[in-house]
Write a protein that holds these residues in place. Structure first.
Motif, PDB file in Angstrom:
ATOM      1  N   HIS A 153       0.816  -1.213   0.000  1.00 53.73           N
ATOM      2  CA  HIS A 153       0.000   0.000   0.000  1.00 53.73           C
ATOM      3  C   HIS A 153       0.845   1.256   0.000  1.00 53.73           C
ATOM      4  CE1 HIS A 153      -3.015   2.944   0.898  1.00 53.73           C
ATOM      5  NE2 HIS A 153      -2.618   3.129   2.137  1.00 53.73           N
ATOM      6  N   ASP A 154       0.415   2.232  -0.785  1.00 53.05           N
ATOM      7  CA  ASP A 154       1.019   3.561  -0.783  1.00 53.05           C
ATOM      8  C   ASP A 154      -0.100   4.555  -0.504  1.00 53.05           C
ATOM      9  OD1 ASP A 154       1.997   6.183  -1.899  1.00 53.05           O
ATOM     10  OD2 ASP A 154       3.765   4.982  -2.274  1.00 53.05           O
ATOM     11  N   ALA A 155       0.105   5.425   0.477  1.00 49.75           N
ATOM     12  CA  ALA A 155      -0.982   6.293   0.942  1.00 49.75           C
ATOM     13  C   ALA A 155      -1.368   7.380  -0.050  1.00 49.75           C
ATOM     14  CB  ALA A 155      -0.595   6.928   2.275  1.00 49.75           C
ATOM     15  N   ALA A 156      -0.518   7.707  -0.998  1.00 53.67           N
ATOM     16  CA  ALA A 156      -0.816   8.795  -1.923  1.00 53.67           C
ATOM     17  C   ALA A 156      -0.617   8.314  -3.361  1.00 53.67           C
ATOM     18  CB  ALA A 156       0.084   9.995  -1.644  1.00 53.67           C
ATOM     19  N   PRO A 157      -1.581   8.590  -4.254  1.00 49.06           N
ATOM     20  CA  PRO A 157      -2.868   9.211  -3.952  1.00 49.06           C
ATOM     21  C   PRO A 157      -3.835   8.215  -3.317  1.00 49.06           C
ATOM     22  CG  PRO A 157      -2.763   8.619  -6.267  1.00 49.06           C
ATOM     23  CD  PRO A 157      -1.414   8.300  -5.684  1.00 49.06           C
ATOM     24  N   PRO A 158      -4.893   8.717  -2.644  1.00 48.86           N
ATOM     25  CA  PRO A 158      -5.850   7.786  -2.040  1.00 48.86           C
ATOM     26  C   PRO A 158      -6.596   6.978  -3.095  1.00 48.86           C
ATOM     27  CG  PRO A 158      -6.667  10.053  -1.922  1.00 48.86           C
ATOM     28  CD  PRO A 158      -5.250  10.131  -2.406  1.00 48.86           C
ATOM     29  N   VAL A 159      -6.967   5.770  -2.728  1.00 52.69           N
ATOM     30  CA  VAL A 159      -7.722   4.903  -3.639  1.00 52.69           C
ATOM     31  C   VAL A 159      -9.197   5.293  -3.573  1.00 52.69           C
ATOM     32  CG1 VAL A 159      -8.439   2.520  -4.080  1.00 52.69           C
ATOM     33  CG2 VAL A 159      -6.079   3.025  -3.398  1.00 52.69           C
ATOM     34  N   ILE A 160      -9.810   5.533  -4.722  1.00 52.85           N
ATOM     35  CA  ILE A 160     -11.239   5.884  -4.712  1.00 52.85           C
ATOM     36  C   ILE A 160     -12.109   4.770  -5.299  1.00 52.85           C
ATOM     37  CG2 ILE A 160     -10.769   8.360  -4.710  1.00 52.85           C
ATOM     38  CD1 ILE A 160     -11.633   8.414  -7.677  1.00 52.85           C
ATOM     39  N   ARG A 161     -11.626   4.030  -6.297  1.00 50.27           N
ATOM     40  CA  ARG A 161     -12.446   2.951  -6.884  1.00 50.27           C
ATOM     41  C   ARG A 161     -12.277   1.687  -6.044  1.00 50.27           C
ATOM     42  NH1 ARG A 161     -10.157   4.676 -12.735  1.00 50.27           N
ATOM     43  NH2 ARG A 161     -11.438   6.546 -13.016  1.00 50.27           N
ATOM     44  N   ARG A 162     -12.740   1.763  -4.816  1.00 52.54           N
ATOM     45  CA  ARG A 162     -12.426   0.732  -3.824  1.00 52.54           C
ATOM     46  C   ARG A 162     -13.192  -0.565  -4.036  1.00 52.54           C
ATOM     47  NH1 ARG A 162     -14.206   2.164   0.875  1.00 52.54           N
ATOM     48  NH2 ARG A 162     -15.339   4.029   0.215  1.00 52.54           N
ATOM     49  N   ARG A 163     -14.326  -0.540  -4.720  1.00 51.29           N
ATOM     50  CA  ARG A 163     -15.051  -1.783  -4.963  1.00 51.29           C
ATOM     51  C   ARG A 163     -14.538  -2.513  -6.214  1.00 51.29           C
ATOM     52  NH1 ARG A 163     -21.378  -1.717  -4.028  1.00 51.29           N
ATOM     53  NH2 ARG A 163     -20.922  -3.930  -4.398  1.00 51.29           N
ATOM     54  N   MET A 164     -13.508  -1.932  -6.826  1.00 51.88           N
ATOM     55  CA  MET A 164     -12.822  -2.580  -7.935  1.00 51.88           C
ATOM     56  C   MET A 164     -11.418  -2.982  -7.510  1.00 51.88           C
ATOM     57  SD  MET A 164     -14.047   0.166 -10.836  1.00 51.88           S
ATOM     58  CE  MET A 164     -13.590  -0.787 -12.278  1.00 51.88           C
ATOM     59  N   ALA A 165     -11.151  -2.900  -6.202  1.00 46.30           N
ATOM     60  CA  ALA A 165      -9.787  -3.101  -5.702  1.00 46.30           C
ATOM     61  C   ALA A 165      -9.804  -3.888  -4.397  1.00 46.30           C
ATOM     62  CB  ALA A 165      -9.125  -1.742  -5.488  1.00 46.30           C
ATOM     63  N   LYS A 195       0.573   9.930 -11.479  1.00 47.19           N
ATOM     64  CA  LYS A 195       1.036  10.341 -12.801  1.00 47.19           C
ATOM     65  C   LYS A 195       2.187  11.337 -12.777  1.00 47.19           C
ATOM     66  CE  LYS A 195      -3.554   9.795 -14.925  1.00 47.19           C
ATOM     67  NZ  LYS A 195      -4.637  10.510 -15.640  1.00 47.19           N
ATOM     68  N   TYR A 196       2.205  12.193 -11.764  1.00 47.10           N
ATOM     69  CA  TYR A 196       3.150  13.309 -11.805  1.00 47.10           C
ATOM     70  C   TYR A 196       4.271  13.188 -10.774  1.00 47.10           C
ATOM     71  CZ  TYR A 196      -0.893  14.782 -14.417  1.00 47.10           C
ATOM     72  OH  TYR A 196      -1.931  14.803 -15.323  1.00 47.10           O
ATOM     73  N   ALA A 197       4.328  12.088 -10.043  1.00 44.90           N
ATOM     74  CA  ALA A 197       5.394  11.886  -9.066  1.00 44.90           C
ATOM     75  C   ALA A 197       6.677  11.438  -9.765  1.00 44.90           C
ATOM     76  CB  ALA A 197       4.974  10.840  -8.037  1.00 44.90           C
TER      77      ALA A 197
END
Length: 280
Positions: A43-55, A117-119
């Motif tokens: 797990h990486d805290a950034a960015p937060p996961v939003i599509r959680r029911r696909m993950a 994308k930008y890290a």
């Protein structure tokens, strides 16, 4: 050395580490697991996961989070990984980072699926036989061995030389909506929501609060993505996503076509650079 660690060292399964717990990382983990790799998602805290029911992401909190009929087992210690890998049949998910997981390095595969994308992407090639980068920011021979495109026009293309397409801040279309279906955090803070992914929402509805600031639905639709309640978020990240299509067309669970295409390309990239793992 305990029995599980000794058994792990004797069998020495092909270990694949997937950085990220989002829906793309989960699709890749499923494909690797089905191919025979011993898989751990970090797990990486950034960015937060939003599509959680696909993950598999919510498994980190002990919640049921099946994807495609498979579940990830949350682990807190390396010794737990030994047991999972030795007995097979399951994949692991953890908050442990690379420093802690290096006990089981070198890895057969290391896939950076964090989708930030930008890290700036670090060079992790010394940790694995093959390192694969997904999305913008990867350069072959500089920070990965091979890469896979995630840009809407190039999704699933394997990049064996040069660099991946840079992020252009243009969102792929979903139904009749682009970037307007997302809501971003204006400032860093703690996020709170009582809503659930899959809920029908309407424009202007309060879907949560970032600190004390209400966050409103930007349009009508179905909640496709939603950051987990109670987490700290940095400014500028996605908090939620709305699928503007009707309830029967909206997709917010399981593996979608994009995730499948990227996962299949990741497997193809791995096979092109090394022998495939033996099936369990």
């Amino acid at each position: 050395m305990d029995g599980t660690a000794a058994a792990f060292l004797r069998s020495r399964p092909e270990v694949a580490i997937v950085l990220g717990t989002n829906e793309i990382a989960s699709a890749v983990a499923i494909h690797l697991h089905r191919t025979g790799y011993a898989v751990v998602m970090s797990h990486d805290a950034a960015p937060p996961v939003i599509r959680r029911r696909m993950a598999f992401h919510d498994a980190l909190w002990g919640d049921p989070a099946p994807v495609e009929g498979l579940e990830a087992v949350p682990v807190e210690r390396v010794s737990e990984l030994f047991a999972i890998f030795t007995h097979g049949g399951r994949l692991a998910i953890t908050r442990m980072g690379l420093v802690e997981l290096m006990v089981i390095a070198p890895f057969a595969l290391l896939i950076d699926a964090r989708m930030d994308k930008y890290a700036v992407k670090p060079d992790l090639r010394h940790l694995a036989d093959v390192t694969i980068g997904l999305g913008p920011g990867f350069a072959i021979g500089r920070n990965c061995d091979v890469a896979v495109e995630t840009h809407p026009r190039l999704t699933g293309q394997v990049v064996a030389e040069g660099e991946t397409q840079a992020g252009d801040r243009v969102s792929r279309r979903l139904g009749n909506s682009g970037a307007e279906r997302f809501v971003y955090a204006g400032l860093p803070g703690r996020w709170h929501t009582a809503h659930s992914i899959g809920s029908r929402v309407f424009r202007g509805m309060v879907l949560g609060h970032l600190e004390r600031t209400p966050v409103l639905a930007p349009l009508d639709g179905v909640l496709r993505g939603l950051a987990r309640d109670g987490i700290e978020v940095p400014g500028g990240v996605k908090l939620l996503e709305i699928d503007p299509r009707n309830r029967w067309q909206a997709r917010f669970t399981g593996m979608d076509e994009r995730g499948r295409a990227i996962a299949e390309a990741t497997l193809a990239a791995a096979r092109a650079h090394r022998a495939p793992a033996p099936l369990h």
